[in-house]
Motif scaffolding. Structure first.
Motif, mmCIF file in Angstrom:
data_model
loop_
_atom_site.group_PDB
_atom_site.id
_atom_site.type_symbol
_atom_site.label_atom_id
_atom_site.label_comp_id
_atom_site.label_asym_id
_atom_site.label_seq_id
_atom_site.Cartn_x
_atom_site.Cartn_y
_atom_site.Cartn_z
ATOM 1 N N ILE A 1 57.211 35.969 101.503
ATOM 2 C CA ILE A 1 58.417 36.417 102.212
ATOM 3 C C ILE A 1 59.212 37.335 101.287
ATOM 4 N N ILE A 2 59.628 38.489 101.838
ATOM 5 C CA ILE A 2 60.447 39.439 101.066
ATOM 6 C C ILE A 2 61.887 39.305 101.549
ATOM 7 N N GLN A 3 62.814 39.109 100.616
ATOM 8 C CA GLN A 3 64.236 39.063 100.985
ATOM 9 C C GLN A 3 64.956 40.239 100.335
ATOM 10 N N LEU A 4 65.647 40.999 101.145
ATOM 11 C CA LEU A 4 66.351 42.188 100.660
ATOM 12 C C LEU A 4 67.846 42.004 100.844
ATOM 13 N N ASP B 1 72.962 37.957 93.543
ATOM 14 C CA ASP B 1 72.454 38.222 92.189
ATOM 15 C C ASP B 1 71.154 39.015 92.175
ATOM 16 N N TYR B 2 70.379 38.877 93.234
ATOM 17 C CA TYR B 2 69.059 39.520 93.242
ATOM 18 C C TYR B 2 68.876 40.337 94.512
ATOM 19 N N SER B 3 68.785 41.650 94.354
ATOM 20 C CA SER B 3 68.658 42.528 95.519
ATOM 21 C C SER B 3 67.310 42.355 96.218
ATOM 22 N N LEU B 4 66.295 42.010 95.418
ATOM 23 C CA LEU B 4 64.952 41.842 95.996
ATOM 24 C C LEU B 4 64.367 40.525 95.495
ATOM 25 N N LYS B 5 63.948 39.686 96.440
ATOM 26 C CA LYS B 5 63.294 38.435 96.055
ATOM 27 C C LYS B 5 61.976 38.359 96.824
ATOM 28 N N VAL B 6 60.929 37.972 96.129
ATOM 29 C CA VAL B 6 59.654 37.758 96.806
ATOM 30 C C VAL B 6 59.223 36.325 96.500
ATOM 31 N N HIS B 7 59.064 35.551 97.536
ATOM 32 C CA HIS B 7 58.566 34.176 97.366
ATOM 33 C C HIS B 7 57.158 34.129 97.936
ATOM 34 N N TYR B 8 56.189 33.937 97.042
ATOM 35 C CA TYR B 8 54.789 33.989 97.462
ATOM 36 C C TYR B 8 54.352 32.654 98.057
ATOM 37 N N GLN B 9 53.373 32.741 98.898
ATOM 38 C CA GLN B 9 52.811 31.538 99.536
ATOM 39 C C GLN B 9 52.305 30.571 98.459
ATOM 40 N N SER B 10 51.864 31.132 97.335
ATOM 41 C CA SER B 10 51.329 30.328 96.227
ATOM 42 C C SER B 10 52.403 29.486 95.539
ATOM 43 N N GLY B 11 53.676 29.749 95.826
ATOM 44 C CA GLY B 11 54.766 29.034 95.154
ATOM 45 C C GLY B 11 55.431 29.893 94.086
ATOM 46 N N GLU B 12 54.756 30.977 93.688
ATOM 47 C CA GLU B 12 55.316 31.890 92.684
ATOM 48 C C GLU B 12 56.541 32.611 93.262
ATOM 49 N N LYS B 13 57.523 32.886 92.381
ATOM 50 C CA LYS B 13 58.727 33.594 92.847
ATOM 51 C C LYS B 13 59.007 34.784 91.941
ATOM 52 N N ALA B 14 59.385 35.907 92.523
ATOM 53 C CA ALA B 14 59.767 37.076 91.722
ATOM 54 C C ALA B 14 61.140 37.532 92.199
ATOM 55 N N HIS B 15 62.106 37.590 91.280
ATOM 56 C CA HIS B 15 63.476 37.997 91.625
ATOM 57 C C HIS B 15 63.852 39.244 90.824
ATOM 58 N N PHE B 16 64.405 40.249 91.502
ATOM 59 C CA PHE B 16 64.748 41.507 90.838
ATOM 60 C C PHE B 16 66.229 41.807 91.041
ATOM 61 N N GLU B 17 66.903 42.221 89.949
ATOM 62 C CA GLU B 17 68.341 42.525 90.078
ATOM 63 C C GLU B 17 68.565 43.882 90.738
ATOM 64 N N LEU B 18 67.990 44.938 90.222
ATOM 65 C CA LEU B 18 68.067 46.308 90.780
ATOM 66 C C LEU B 18 69.525 46.773 90.982
ATOM 67 N N ASP B 19 69.681 48.051 91.427
ATOM 68 C CA ASP B 19 71.037 48.573 91.686
ATOM 69 C C ASP B 19 71.605 47.887 92.923
ATOM 70 N N LYS B 20 72.909 47.701 92.913
ATOM 71 C CA LYS B 20 73.558 47.047 94.070
ATOM 72 C C LYS B 20 73.628 47.990 95.270
ATOM 73 N N ILE B 21 73.475 47.414 96.461
ATOM 74 C CA ILE B 21 73.669 48.199 97.688
ATOM 75 C C ILE B 21 75.161 48.533 97.816
ATOM 76 N N GLN B 22 75.477 49.714 98.403
ATOM 77 C CA GLN B 22 76.893 50.074 98.566
ATOM 78 C C GLN B 22 77.545 49.176 99.619
ATOM 79 N N SER B 23 78.841 48.969 99.453
ATOM 80 C CA SER B 23 79.582 48.174 100.436
ATOM 81 C C SER B 23 80.923 48.842 100.683
#
Ligand code: NAD
Length: 349
Positions: A256-259, A264-286
């Motif tokens: 699952i990709i969360q945008l 804290d994390y603009s992009l998060k990927v939670h893999y079916q395997s249980g692995e997680k990858a979280h990325f800070e990246l530039d903030k979206i404008q508001s």
């Protein structure tokens, strides 16, 4: 190299917070003219950016030195001002939604073609870092098939954003044409098309539930079926009173990709395997940003002129995203699922 001479038409919030500061920060640009129907606004911005002030955009079009125009006006003025500017031989960056009908959008695109000028629509969501990374991730095939998605854009409404506050054109149907769907929904329609391809069918409820004294929509929930067969939802709202929501979640075979779904994390990927990858990246404008931001929209537009390249969001792209929200309005009115024409077209009842 000679600088690109730009005029910004409309000196309200989007001009003051994004277009003018981002043009000023671009070394290839000179802000030559600014225009607002309210003279004091034009004069204030002219003073700030050392440009010439105007109250009628038509006077700017006669100036042969102006190369490009930013259209930062209420929605109903996008098409007439863009068409006049293209016909006067100017490149145009037009705010979203590009027009209030497919007929208008087609005429804008025709004018860009026959005058051989750039027409770009300011769909800044495509330049957000997390969105760009998601596009790469989906393209890589790493997450397998896409099954579903949800995308949302909601905030408390334009009262604190528009330069005219509660008296803004945003609330007048004859000037805005659409409410939250045109303000926010069209951004997410464009994003989802960018990430997942074309939308083929839509079912929608487009309602006015939170705001009084306006006939435009402030709460919309849409179900999309994509050409690929993927189904998902888009919501657009001016009723999220205490927090913005600008999030997108894409459910795939292998994760699952969360945008923009975590502060804290603009992009998060939670893999079916249980692995997680979280990325800070530039903030979206508001809308609540205090300091300067860079949407990359202006730099991209300028680059397309300097290098004579096709901008990422052409008028044709803007028209397809407009078609999605017009079809959602149609579905809501007719209480039927609306098929989205492959070639944008007026929907007849
Ligand atoms: N890309 C984005 O994320 C984003 C965000 C906000 C707004 N927008 C878009 O930008 C556009 C402008 O919105 P805004 O928030 O700046 O509105 P705003 O109400 O803050 O400003 C609009 C300005 O246009 C001026 N104006 C009205 N009629 C005019 C005319 N005939 N000639 C010259 N000036 C005129 C008004 O006096 C006002 O200063 C809208 O289309 C909106 O949808 C885009």
């Amino acid at each position: 190299m000679e600088k690109i001479k730009v005029a910004v038409i409309g000196c309200g919030s989007i001009a003051q917070k994004r277009h003018l500061p981002e043009y000023e920060a671009n070394p290839q640009v000179e802000i030559a003219a600014v225009c607002d129907i309210k003279e004091e606004r034009a004069i204030e911005m002219a003073h700030k950016y050392k440009a010439e002030p105007f109250t009628s955009y038509k006077e700017i079009l006669n100036n042969k030195n102006i190369d490009a125009i930013s259209v930062c006006l209420p929605n109903y003025l996008h098409a007439p001002v863009t068409i006049d500017s293209l016909n006067a031989g100017k490149h145009v960056l037009c705010e979203k939604p590009m027009a209030v009908s497919i007929e208008e959008a087609k005429t804008m695109n025709h004018s860009a073609r026959v005058n051989n000028k750039k027409l770009m629509i300011a769909h800044n969501q495509r330049f957000v870092s997390s969105h760009k990374r998601a596009k790469q991730l989906l393209g890589s095939g790493e997450l397998g098939k896409v099954y579903s998605f949800r995308t949302t854009f909601g905030h408390r409404g334009p009262e604190k954003w528009s330069i005219d506050g509660s008296n803004s054109w945003f609330f007048r149907k004859e000037e805005a044409f659409v409410g939250a769907m045109g303000d926010l929904g069209v951004h997410k329609a464009d994003l989802i098309r960018y990430l997942l391809g074309e939308v083929s069918e839509v079912g929608a409820f487009v309602e006015t539930t939170a705001k009084e004294n306006t006939a435009v929509d402030d709460n919309a929930v849409c179900i999309f079926k994509m050409e690929s067969g993927v189904v998902g939802t888009l919501t657009a709202s001016w009723s999220y009173v205490s927090e913005n929501d600008n999030s997108t979640v894409i459910y795939c075979e292998k994760g699952i990709i969360q945008l923009e779904n975590d502060p804290d994390y603009s992009l998060k990927v939670h893999y079916q395997s249980g692995e997680k990858a979280h990325f800070e990246l530039d903030k979206i404008q508001s809308n609540d940003d205090k300091g300067p931001t860079n949407t990359h929209v202006i730099d991209h537009f300028v680059e397309s002129i300097v290098l004579d390249t096709v901008p990422l969001i052409t008028g044709e792209e803007g028209m397809k995203s407009l078609q999605v929200i017009l079809s959602a309005l149609d579905s809501s009115e007719t209480k039927k699922i609306t098929s989205i024409p492959k070639e944008p077209a007026h929907i007849s009842k």
